[in-house]
Motif scaffolding. Sequence first.
Motif, PDB file in Angstrom:
ATOM      1  N   LYS A  15      -3.201  -0.359  -5.171  1.00  0.00           N
ATOM      2  CA  LYS A  15      -4.355   0.452  -4.762  1.00  0.00           C
ATOM      3  C   LYS A  15      -4.437   0.518  -3.240  1.00  0.00           C
ATOM      4  O   LYS A  15      -3.762  -0.238  -2.542  1.00  0.00           O
ATOM      5  CB  LYS A  15      -5.663  -0.194  -5.261  1.00  0.00           C
ATOM      6  CG  LYS A  15      -5.799  -0.270  -6.760  1.00  0.00           C
ATOM      7  CD  LYS A  15      -7.177  -0.818  -7.160  1.00  0.00           C
ATOM      8  CE  LYS A  15      -7.325  -0.844  -8.670  1.00  0.00           C
ATOM      9  NZ  LYS A  15      -6.508  -1.917  -9.279  1.00  0.00           N
ATOM     10  N   ILE A  17      -4.618   0.617   0.631  1.00  0.00           N
ATOM     11  CA  ILE A  17      -3.650   0.672   1.732  1.00  0.00           C
ATOM     12  C   ILE A  17      -2.230   0.427   1.210  1.00  0.00           C
ATOM     13  O   ILE A  17      -1.284   1.111   1.600  1.00  0.00           O
ATOM     14  CB  ILE A  17      -4.035  -0.362   2.822  1.00  0.00           C
ATOM     15  CG1 ILE A  17      -5.392  -0.015   3.431  1.00  0.00           C
ATOM     16  CG2 ILE A  17      -2.954  -0.440   3.898  1.00  0.00           C
ATOM     17  CD1 ILE A  17      -5.996  -1.114   4.318  1.00  0.00           C
ATOM     18  N   ARG A  37      -1.351  -6.722  -9.362  1.00  0.00           N
ATOM     19  CA  ARG A  37      -1.927  -7.450 -10.491  1.00  0.00           C
ATOM     20  C   ARG A  37      -2.236  -6.590 -11.722  1.00  0.00           C
ATOM     21  O   ARG A  37      -1.789  -6.914 -12.818  1.00  0.00           O
ATOM     22  CB  ARG A  37      -3.204  -8.164 -10.029  1.00  0.00           C
ATOM     23  CG  ARG A  37      -3.886  -8.960 -11.130  1.00  0.00           C
ATOM     24  CD  ARG A  37      -4.958  -9.843 -10.584  1.00  0.00           C
ATOM     25  NE  ARG A  37      -5.954  -9.109  -9.812  1.00  0.00           N
ATOM     26  CZ  ARG A  37      -7.045  -9.662  -9.324  1.00  0.00           C
ATOM     27  NH1 ARG A  37      -7.281 -10.941  -9.508  1.00  0.00           N
ATOM     28  NH2 ARG A  37      -7.909  -8.938  -8.639  1.00  0.00           N
ATOM     29  N   SER A  38      -2.978  -5.499 -11.536  1.00  0.00           N
ATOM     30  CA  SER A  38      -3.448  -4.742 -12.708  1.00  0.00           C
ATOM     31  C   SER A  38      -2.298  -4.059 -13.438  1.00  0.00           C
ATOM     32  O   SER A  38      -1.464  -3.385 -12.812  1.00  0.00           O
ATOM     33  CB  SER A  38      -4.455  -3.671 -12.284  1.00  0.00           C
ATOM     34  OG  SER A  38      -5.581  -4.298 -11.759  1.00  0.00           O
ATOM     35  N   LEU A  58      -1.574 -13.165  -7.526  1.00  0.00           N
ATOM     36  CA  LEU A  58      -1.206 -13.898  -6.311  1.00  0.00           C
ATOM     37  C   LEU A  58      -2.102 -15.114  -6.061  1.00  0.00           C
ATOM     38  O   LEU A  58      -1.834 -15.901  -5.157  1.00  0.00           O
ATOM     39  CB  LEU A  58      -1.230 -12.955  -5.103  1.00  0.00           C
ATOM     40  CG  LEU A  58      -0.182 -11.832  -5.146  1.00  0.00           C
ATOM     41  CD1 LEU A  58      -0.520 -10.752  -4.125  1.00  0.00           C
ATOM     42  CD2 LEU A  58       1.227 -12.366  -4.886  1.00  0.00           C
ATOM     43  N   CYS A  80       0.245  -7.201   1.968  1.00  0.00           N
ATOM     44  CA  CYS A  80      -0.940  -6.331   2.060  1.00  0.00           C
ATOM     45  C   CYS A  80      -2.053  -6.743   1.104  1.00  0.00           C
ATOM     46  O   CYS A  80      -3.219  -6.455   1.357  1.00  0.00           O
ATOM     47  CB  CYS A  80      -0.529  -4.886   1.799  1.00  0.00           C
ATOM     48  SG  CYS A  80      -1.856  -3.707   2.082  1.00  0.00           S
ATOM     49  N   TYR A 146     -14.089 -14.574   3.462  1.00  0.00           N
ATOM     50  CA  TYR A 146     -13.112 -13.542   3.835  1.00  0.00           C
ATOM     51  C   TYR A 146     -12.676 -13.722   5.293  1.00  0.00           C
ATOM     52  O   TYR A 146     -11.476 -13.725   5.606  1.00  0.00           O
ATOM     53  CB  TYR A 146     -13.735 -12.164   3.610  1.00  0.00           C
ATOM     54  CG  TYR A 146     -12.802 -11.002   3.856  1.00  0.00           C
ATOM     55  CD1 TYR A 146     -11.804 -10.684   2.934  1.00  0.00           C
ATOM     56  CD2 TYR A 146     -12.914 -10.215   5.004  1.00  0.00           C
ATOM     57  CE1 TYR A 146     -10.953  -9.602   3.146  1.00  0.00           C
ATOM     58  CE2 TYR A 146     -12.073  -9.135   5.218  1.00  0.00           C
ATOM     59  CZ  TYR A 146     -11.089  -8.836   4.294  1.00  0.00           C
ATOM     60  OH  TYR A 146     -10.246  -7.764   4.509  1.00  0.00           O
ATOM     61  N   THR A 179     -11.749   0.627   5.847  1.00  0.00           N
ATOM     62  CA  THR A 179     -10.764   1.640   5.448  1.00  0.00           C
ATOM     63  C   THR A 179     -11.164   2.138   4.065  1.00  0.00           C
ATOM     64  O   THR A 179     -11.530   1.322   3.198  1.00  0.00           O
ATOM     65  CB  THR A 179      -9.359   1.002   5.433  1.00  0.00           C
ATOM     66  OG1 THR A 179      -9.126   0.382   6.702  1.00  0.00           O
ATOM     67  CG2 THR A 179      -8.280   2.041   5.171  1.00  0.00           C
ATOM     68  N   THR A 181     -10.996   2.635   0.796  1.00  0.00           N
ATOM     69  CA  THR A 181     -10.226   2.173  -0.366  1.00  0.00           C
ATOM     70  C   THR A 181     -11.225   1.560  -1.359  1.00  0.00           C
ATOM     71  O   THR A 181     -12.400   1.370  -1.024  1.00  0.00           O
ATOM     72  CB  THR A 181      -9.243   1.056   0.048  1.00  0.00           C
ATOM     73  OG1 THR A 181     -10.022  -0.098   0.392  1.00  0.00           O
ATOM     74  CG2 THR A 181      -8.358   1.449   1.215  1.00  0.00           C
TER      75      THR A 181
HETATM   76  P1  NDP Z   1      -7.954  -2.733  -2.389  1.00  0.00           P
HETATM   77  O1  NDP Z   1      -8.924  -3.634  -3.044  1.00  0.00           O
HETATM   78  O2  NDP Z   1      -8.206  -1.282  -2.386  1.00  0.00           O
HETATM   79  O3  NDP Z   1      -6.474  -3.016  -2.942  1.00  0.00           O
HETATM   80  C1  NDP Z   1      -5.997  -4.338  -2.913  1.00  0.00           C
HETATM   81  C2  NDP Z   1      -4.703  -4.446  -3.668  1.00  0.00           C
HETATM   82  O4  NDP Z   1      -4.329  -5.841  -3.671  1.00  0.00           O
HETATM   83  C3  NDP Z   1      -4.866  -4.015  -5.130  1.00  0.00           C
HETATM   84  O5  NDP Z   1      -3.699  -3.395  -5.588  1.00  0.00           O
HETATM   85  C4  NDP Z   1      -5.089  -5.358  -5.827  1.00  0.00           C
HETATM   86  O6  NDP Z   1      -4.727  -5.375  -7.187  1.00  0.00           O
HETATM   87  C5  NDP Z   1      -4.175  -6.267  -5.023  1.00  0.00           C
HETATM   88  N1  NDP Z   1      -4.601  -7.636  -5.246  1.00  0.00           N
HETATM   89  C6  NDP Z   1      -5.803  -8.187  -4.965  1.00  0.00           C
HETATM   90  N2  NDP Z   1      -5.856  -9.438  -5.433  1.00  0.00           N
HETATM   91  C7  NDP Z   1      -4.664  -9.674  -6.044  1.00  0.00           C
HETATM   92  C8  NDP Z   1      -4.119 -10.776  -6.738  1.00  0.00           C
HETATM   93  N3  NDP Z   1      -4.805 -11.905  -6.937  1.00  0.00           N
HETATM   94  N4  NDP Z   1      -2.861 -10.680  -7.225  1.00  0.00           N
HETATM   95  C9  NDP Z   1      -2.142  -9.544  -7.067  1.00  0.00           C
HETATM   96  N5  NDP Z   1      -2.611  -8.458  -6.424  1.00  0.00           N
HETATM   97  C10 NDP Z   1      -3.862  -8.522  -5.925  1.00  0.00           C
HETATM   98  O7  NDP Z   1      -7.853  -3.253  -0.882  1.00  0.00           O
HETATM   99  P2  NDP Z   1      -7.405  -2.476   0.452  1.00  0.00           P
HETATM  100  O8  NDP Z   1      -6.282  -1.579   0.172  1.00  0.00           O
HETATM  101  O9  NDP Z   1      -8.630  -1.977   1.077  1.00  0.00           O
HETATM  102  O10 NDP Z   1      -6.925  -3.734   1.302  1.00  0.00           O
HETATM  103  C11 NDP Z   1      -5.566  -3.985   1.618  1.00  0.00           C
HETATM  104  C12 NDP Z   1      -5.534  -5.062   2.680  1.00  0.00           C
HETATM  105  O11 NDP Z   1      -6.235  -4.602   3.825  1.00  0.00           O
HETATM  106  C13 NDP Z   1      -6.223  -6.354   2.241  1.00  0.00           C
HETATM  107  O12 NDP Z   1      -5.495  -7.454   2.718  1.00  0.00           O
HETATM  108  C14 NDP Z   1      -7.573  -6.264   2.911  1.00  0.00           C
HETATM  109  O13 NDP Z   1      -8.133  -7.539   3.131  1.00  0.00           O
HETATM  110  C15 NDP Z   1      -7.223  -5.546   4.194  1.00  0.00           C
HETATM  111  N6  NDP Z   1      -8.349  -4.862   4.819  1.00  0.00           N
HETATM  112  C16 NDP Z   1      -9.035  -3.880   4.150  1.00  0.00           C
HETATM  113  C17 NDP Z   1     -10.104  -3.265   4.752  1.00  0.00           C
HETATM  114  C18 NDP Z   1     -10.905  -2.195   4.082  1.00  0.00           C
HETATM  115  O14 NDP Z   1     -11.978  -1.848   4.583  1.00  0.00           O
HETATM  116  N7  NDP Z   1     -10.441  -1.605   2.991  1.00  0.00           N
HETATM  117  C19 NDP Z   1     -10.541  -3.641   6.124  1.00  0.00           C
HETATM  118  C20 NDP Z   1      -9.731  -4.662   6.730  1.00  0.00           C
HETATM  119  C21 NDP Z   1      -8.689  -5.248   6.090  1.00  0.00           C
HETATM  120  P3  NDP Z   1      -5.888  -5.405  -8.326  1.00  0.00           P
HETATM  121  O15 NDP Z   1      -6.808  -4.275  -8.010  1.00  0.00           O
HETATM  122  O16 NDP Z   1      -5.095  -5.213  -9.556  1.00  0.00           O
HETATM  123  O17 NDP Z   1      -6.537  -6.742  -8.203  1.00  0.00           O
END
Ligand code: NDP
Length: 241
Positions: A15, A17, A37-38, A58, A80, A146, A179, A181
Amino acid sequence: MDFKGKTVIVTGAGKGIGREIVRMLAERGAQVVALTRSAADVEALRVEPGCRAIQVDLADADATREAVIAALPADFLINCAGTTELQPFLETTVEAFDRLVAVNTRAPMIVAQEYARSLIKDGRKGAIVNVSSVASFVGIPDHAAYCASKGGLDGLTRVMAKELAPHGIRTNGVHPTVTLTPMAVKAWSDPEKAAGMMKRIPVGRFAEPADIAEVVLFLLSDEAAMVNGISMPVDGGYMIA
Ligand code: NDP
């Protein structure tokens, strides 16, 4: 930036980024190994051309190590995946704290260890990008676990940059602001909080996933050959005092 013939591991590729990074990498010729994960996201990624997807939680250290070993060999790594949970500091639970540190801090370490070991064994060079957050620089209310988990990730980035560069492996951090998302929906759907955050971003908007993905790919590329150990805000100027 041409990634033809390169294999890139992307965690959290399902999902937001991570998903945009996969799209951009595929457009630029890379083979992607997605760790996420999903089940629905894994299925969707598996039908993307040039993409292999491995399902893993993870938060589970042993499963994470197994998954990355199955993903290797690879030329580049993008850590990521990230997760959040909103709790005021006084109500932050040990369970939530441990879960966030496991996913946001410990998993990137495990994945990077196996990736780097494999490169060193094969005598190959590489590059890692750890996706952190402006939350590692700034105290954001309700984000104690966080912020701590991303601060820990930055510590890892700096040590990895020192220890791995002599092996030809660069490590850098990218720090997005809000961002658009699914994570942002979870963390910033309160209009009052979102407006307060937006006011501090001089360019006047939140980031799109592509804004972050472009910077991540630049830091992986040979164009960034002398960039190692930096924490690069992608925040529209949020970090300017
Ligand atoms: P999303 O929640 O939109 O996507 C996160 C992705 O990481 C999903 O595919 C999710 O899978 C996966 N993920 C989360 N937990 C696990 C797990 N335990 N095991 C495997 N996969 C996992 O997040 P963003 O795209 O917004 O964020 C991406 C990165 O950017 C992150 O590190 C976030 O902290 C960072 N970030 C994001 C910001 C924002 O505003 N969006 C701002 C600053 C940093 P699933 O959905 O299946 O759990």
